[in-house]
Design an enzyme around this catalytic site. Structure first.
Site, PDB file in Angstrom:
ATOM      1  N   LYS A  11       0.883  -1.048   0.129  1.00  0.00           N
ATOM      2  CA  LYS A  11      -0.056  -0.108  -0.025  1.00  0.00           C
ATOM      3  C   LYS A  11       0.795   1.301   0.149  1.00  0.00           C
ATOM      4  O   LYS A  11       1.970   1.262   0.126  1.00  0.00           O
ATOM      5  CB  LYS A  11      -1.099  -0.157   1.204  1.00  0.00           C
ATOM      6  CG  LYS A  11      -1.929  -1.255   1.140  1.00  0.00           C
ATOM      7  CD  LYS A  11      -2.963  -1.288   2.313  1.00  0.00           C
ATOM      8  CE  LYS A  11      -3.821  -2.619   2.077  1.00  0.00           C
ATOM      9  NZ  LYS A  11      -4.964  -2.204   3.311  1.00  0.00           N
ATOM     10  N   TYR A  51     -12.552  -1.665  -3.362  1.00  0.00           N
ATOM     11  CA  TYR A  51     -13.028  -1.642  -1.933  1.00  0.00           C
ATOM     12  C   TYR A  51     -14.547  -1.304  -1.763  1.00  0.00           C
ATOM     13  O   TYR A  51     -14.992  -1.046  -0.631  1.00  0.00           O
ATOM     14  CB  TYR A  51     -12.127  -0.620  -1.017  1.00  0.00           C
ATOM     15  CG  TYR A  51     -10.927  -1.184  -0.522  1.00  0.00           C
ATOM     16  CD1 TYR A  51     -10.518  -2.169   0.079  1.00  0.00           C
ATOM     17  CD2 TYR A  51      -9.670  -0.373  -1.267  1.00  0.00           C
ATOM     18  CE1 TYR A  51      -9.459  -2.566   0.532  1.00  0.00           C
ATOM     19  CE2 TYR A  51      -8.553  -1.012  -0.796  1.00  0.00           C
ATOM     20  CZ  TYR A  51      -8.193  -1.755  -0.018  1.00  0.00           C
ATOM     21  OH  TYR A  51      -6.942  -2.298   0.221  1.00  0.00           O
ATOM     22  N   PHE A  59     -15.223   4.275   7.520  1.00  0.00           N
ATOM     23  CA  PHE A  59     -13.729   4.829   6.937  1.00  0.00           C
ATOM     24  C   PHE A  59     -13.606   4.909   5.566  1.00  0.00           C
ATOM     25  O   PHE A  59     -12.640   4.662   5.164  1.00  0.00           O
ATOM     26  CB  PHE A  59     -12.943   3.833   7.743  1.00  0.00           C
ATOM     27  CG  PHE A  59     -12.933   2.339   7.504  1.00  0.00           C
ATOM     28  CD1 PHE A  59     -12.665   1.768   6.362  1.00  0.00           C
ATOM     29  CD2 PHE A  59     -13.599   1.531   8.461  1.00  0.00           C
ATOM     30  CE1 PHE A  59     -12.715   0.361   5.941  1.00  0.00           C
ATOM     31  CE2 PHE A  59     -13.794   0.245   8.106  1.00  0.00           C
ATOM     32  CZ  PHE A  59     -13.564  -0.301   6.879  1.00  0.00           C
ATOM     33  N   ARG A  87      -2.482 -14.588   3.930  1.00  0.00           N
ATOM     34  CA  ARG A  87      -2.991 -14.002   5.057  1.00  0.00           C
ATOM     35  C   ARG A  87      -2.469 -14.288   6.395  1.00  0.00           C
ATOM     36  O   ARG A  87      -2.138 -13.254   7.348  1.00  0.00           O
ATOM     37  CB  ARG A  87      -4.621 -14.554   5.252  1.00  0.00           C
ATOM     38  CG  ARG A  87      -5.465 -14.169   4.225  1.00  0.00           C
ATOM     39  CD  ARG A  87      -5.823 -12.767   3.946  1.00  0.00           C
ATOM     40  NE  ARG A  87      -6.727 -11.992   4.992  1.00  0.00           N
ATOM     41  CZ  ARG A  87      -7.119 -11.000   5.068  1.00  0.00           C
ATOM     42  NH1 ARG A  87      -7.155 -10.209   4.038  1.00  0.00           N
ATOM     43  NH2 ARG A  87      -7.879 -10.913   6.147  1.00  0.00           N
ATOM     44  N   THR A  93      -5.467  -7.398  10.522  1.00  0.00           N
ATOM     45  CA  THR A  93      -5.648  -6.001   9.979  1.00  0.00           C
ATOM     46  C   THR A  93      -5.041  -4.814  10.827  1.00  0.00           C
ATOM     47  O   THR A  93      -4.493  -4.005  10.363  1.00  0.00           O
ATOM     48  CB  THR A  93      -7.068  -5.582   9.903  1.00  0.00           C
ATOM     49  OG1 THR A  93      -7.865  -6.806   9.238  1.00  0.00           O
ATOM     50  CG2 THR A  93      -7.484  -4.400   9.120  1.00  0.00           C
ATOM     51  N   ARG A 104       2.516  -7.118   8.640  1.00  0.00           N
ATOM     52  CA  ARG A 104       1.896  -5.954   9.411  1.00  0.00           C
ATOM     53  C   ARG A 104       2.670  -5.611  10.837  1.00  0.00           C
ATOM     54  O   ARG A 104       2.731  -4.543  11.037  1.00  0.00           O
ATOM     55  CB  ARG A 104       0.640  -6.166   9.330  1.00  0.00           C
ATOM     56  CG  ARG A 104      -0.206  -5.889   8.050  1.00  0.00           C
ATOM     57  CD  ARG A 104      -1.553  -6.407   7.910  1.00  0.00           C
ATOM     58  NE  ARG A 104      -2.562  -5.911   6.861  1.00  0.00           N
ATOM     59  CZ  ARG A 104      -3.509  -6.422   6.522  1.00  0.00           C
ATOM     60  NH1 ARG A 104      -4.268  -7.166   7.275  1.00  0.00           N
ATOM     61  NH2 ARG A 104      -4.330  -5.858   5.516  1.00  0.00           N
ATOM     62  N   ASN A 114      -1.985  -0.132   6.854  1.00  0.00           N
ATOM     63  CA  ASN A 114      -1.141  -1.399   7.200  1.00  0.00           C
ATOM     64  C   ASN A 114      -0.559  -2.044   6.412  1.00  0.00           C
ATOM     65  O   ASN A 114      -0.318  -3.278   6.282  1.00  0.00           O
ATOM     66  CB  ASN A 114      -2.378  -2.376   7.873  1.00  0.00           C
ATOM     67  CG  ASN A 114      -3.426  -2.599   6.997  1.00  0.00           C
ATOM     68  OD1 ASN A 114      -3.401  -2.157   5.887  1.00  0.00           O
ATOM     69  ND2 ASN A 114      -4.468  -3.115   7.218  1.00  0.00           N
ATOM     70  N   HIS A 117      -1.971  -5.317   1.271  1.00  0.00           N
ATOM     71  CA  HIS A 117      -3.324  -6.216   1.033  1.00  0.00           C
ATOM     72  C   HIS A 117      -3.008  -7.491   0.897  1.00  0.00           C
ATOM     73  O   HIS A 117      -1.960  -7.944   0.140  1.00  0.00           O
ATOM     74  CB  HIS A 117      -3.986  -5.394  -0.077  1.00  0.00           C
ATOM     75  CG  HIS A 117      -4.967  -6.273  -0.637  1.00  0.00           C
ATOM     76  ND1 HIS A 117      -6.205  -6.142   0.007  1.00  0.00           N
ATOM     77  CD2 HIS A 117      -5.494  -6.970  -1.664  1.00  0.00           C
ATOM     78  CE1 HIS A 117      -7.322  -6.849  -0.602  1.00  0.00           C
ATOM     79  NE2 HIS A 117      -6.792  -7.584  -1.583  1.00  0.00           N
ATOM     80  N   GLU A 128      -9.463  -9.695  -8.156  1.00  0.00           N
ATOM     81  CA  GLU A 128      -8.468  -8.667  -7.897  1.00  0.00           C
ATOM     82  C   GLU A 128      -7.190  -8.919  -8.853  1.00  0.00           C
ATOM     83  O   GLU A 128      -6.692  -7.987  -9.276  1.00  0.00           O
ATOM     84  CB  GLU A 128      -7.971  -8.772  -6.489  1.00  0.00           C
ATOM     85  CG  GLU A 128      -9.205  -8.462  -5.551  1.00  0.00           C
ATOM     86  CD  GLU A 128      -8.890  -8.677  -4.067  1.00  0.00           C
ATOM     87  OE1 GLU A 128      -7.817  -9.275  -3.726  1.00  0.00           O
ATOM     88  OE2 GLU A 128      -9.719  -8.500  -3.131  1.00  0.00           O
TER      89      GLU A 128
HETATM   90  P1  GDP Z   1      -7.928  -6.780   5.467  1.00  0.00           P
HETATM   91  O1  GDP Z   1      -8.609  -7.755   4.939  1.00  0.00           O
HETATM   92  O2  GDP Z   1      -7.096  -7.511   6.718  1.00  0.00           O
HETATM   93  O3  GDP Z   1      -7.434  -5.932   4.812  1.00  0.00           O
HETATM   94  O4  GDP Z   1      -9.054  -5.963   6.259  1.00  0.00           O
HETATM   95  P2  GDP Z   1     -10.634  -5.552   5.844  1.00  0.00           P
HETATM   96  O5  GDP Z   1     -11.042  -5.966   4.494  1.00  0.00           O
HETATM   97  O6  GDP Z   1     -11.552  -5.494   7.022  1.00  0.00           O
HETATM   98  O7  GDP Z   1     -10.256  -3.809   5.556  1.00  0.00           O
HETATM   99  C1  GDP Z   1      -9.874  -3.570   4.380  1.00  0.00           C
HETATM  100  C2  GDP Z   1      -8.851  -2.415   4.776  1.00  0.00           C
HETATM  101  O8  GDP Z   1      -9.803  -1.021   4.985  1.00  0.00           O
HETATM  102  C3  GDP Z   1      -7.872  -2.531   5.716  1.00  0.00           C
HETATM  103  O9  GDP Z   1      -6.677  -3.280   5.062  1.00  0.00           O
HETATM  104  C4  GDP Z   1      -7.452  -1.284   5.995  1.00  0.00           C
HETATM  105  O10 GDP Z   1      -6.526  -0.578   5.231  1.00  0.00           O
HETATM  106  C5  GDP Z   1      -8.806  -0.514   5.971  1.00  0.00           C
HETATM  107  N1  GDP Z   1      -9.685  -0.493   7.224  1.00  0.00           N
HETATM  108  C6  GDP Z   1     -10.294  -1.274   7.972  1.00  0.00           C
HETATM  109  N2  GDP Z   1     -10.779  -1.003   9.124  1.00  0.00           N
HETATM  110  C7  GDP Z   1     -10.491   0.121   9.147  1.00  0.00           C
HETATM  111  C8  GDP Z   1     -10.841   1.244  10.197  1.00  0.00           C
HETATM  112  O11 GDP Z   1     -11.340   0.957  11.278  1.00  0.00           O
HETATM  113  N3  GDP Z   1     -10.199   2.551   9.757  1.00  0.00           N
HETATM  114  C9  GDP Z   1      -9.429   2.918   8.538  1.00  0.00           C
HETATM  115  N4  GDP Z   1      -9.018   4.043   8.423  1.00  0.00           N
HETATM  116  N5  GDP Z   1      -9.372   1.847   7.713  1.00  0.00           N
HETATM  117  C10 GDP Z   1      -9.774   0.673   7.719  1.00  0.00           C
END
Ligand code: GDP
Length: 139
Positions: A11, A51, A59, A87, A93, A104, A114, A117, A128
């Site tokens: 990212k 997304y 967010f 993963r 996350t 991470r 973080n 992805h 994707e």
């Molecule tokens: P991942 O699969 O671990 O990447 O997590 P998710 O699919 O739940 O979320 C996608 C992405 O959205 C995350 O990797 C973060 O970059 C972002 N994200 C998730 N939760 C939050 C949050 O609470 N705040 C913010 N600012 N970004 C978030």
């Protein structure tokens, strides 16, 4: 049945902070083969589409702004059980919850920024990957 490919992005924070090399090293040391890779930048429309599943989340605007603010490294990776194993390699996350030895834990700075992805299913890995790479770019 699990397939053997997943999709990743380093990212904008990971690129800005100079961690492309460190992250790619953890990926290859983790046993993943690079099938496709490029430095690119998402447009707002790209990030909103990528997304879309999070479009109702509070967010979402912050996420789109973050993901479009600078270049990313997009890549397709190959390994047995790729989605699940990747993963595990990237960790939770929120870096505060990420296990020792994960990407991470080492490189993420917050739940939003973080560093990497990783696709969450074989179906999404295929979607994707096709979003970023033509068939002739997959080696
Ligand atoms: P991942 O699969 O671990 O990447 O997590 P998710 O699919 O739940 O979320 C996608 C992405 O959205 C995350 O990797 C973060 O970059 C972002 N994200 C998730 N939760 C939050 C949050 O609470 N705040 C913010 N600012 N970004 C978030």
């Amino acid at each position: 049945m699990a397939t053997n490919r997943t999709f990743t992005m380093i990212k904008p924070d990971g690129v800005e902070n100079g961690h492309i090399g460190g992250i790619l090293n953890m990926i290859t040391e983790g046993g993943f083969r690079i099938v496709s890779m490029k430095l690119t930048q998402l447009t707002v429309a790209d990030a909103q589409k990528f997304y879309a599943v999070h479009s109702a989340r509070p967010f979402f605007g912050e996420l789109v702004e973050f993901m479009t603010r600078g270049p990313i490294v997009a890549a397709i990776l190959e390994k047995d059980n790729a989605v699940e194993d990747f993963r595990t390699l990237i960790g939770a996350t929120n870096p505060a919850d990420a296990a020792e030895g994960t990407i991470r834990k080492k490189y993420a700075t917050s739940i939003g920024e973080n560093a990497v992805h990783g696709s969450d299913s074989d179906e999404n890995a295929a979607i994707e990957s096709a979003f970023h790479f033509a068939g002739r770019e997959q080696f």
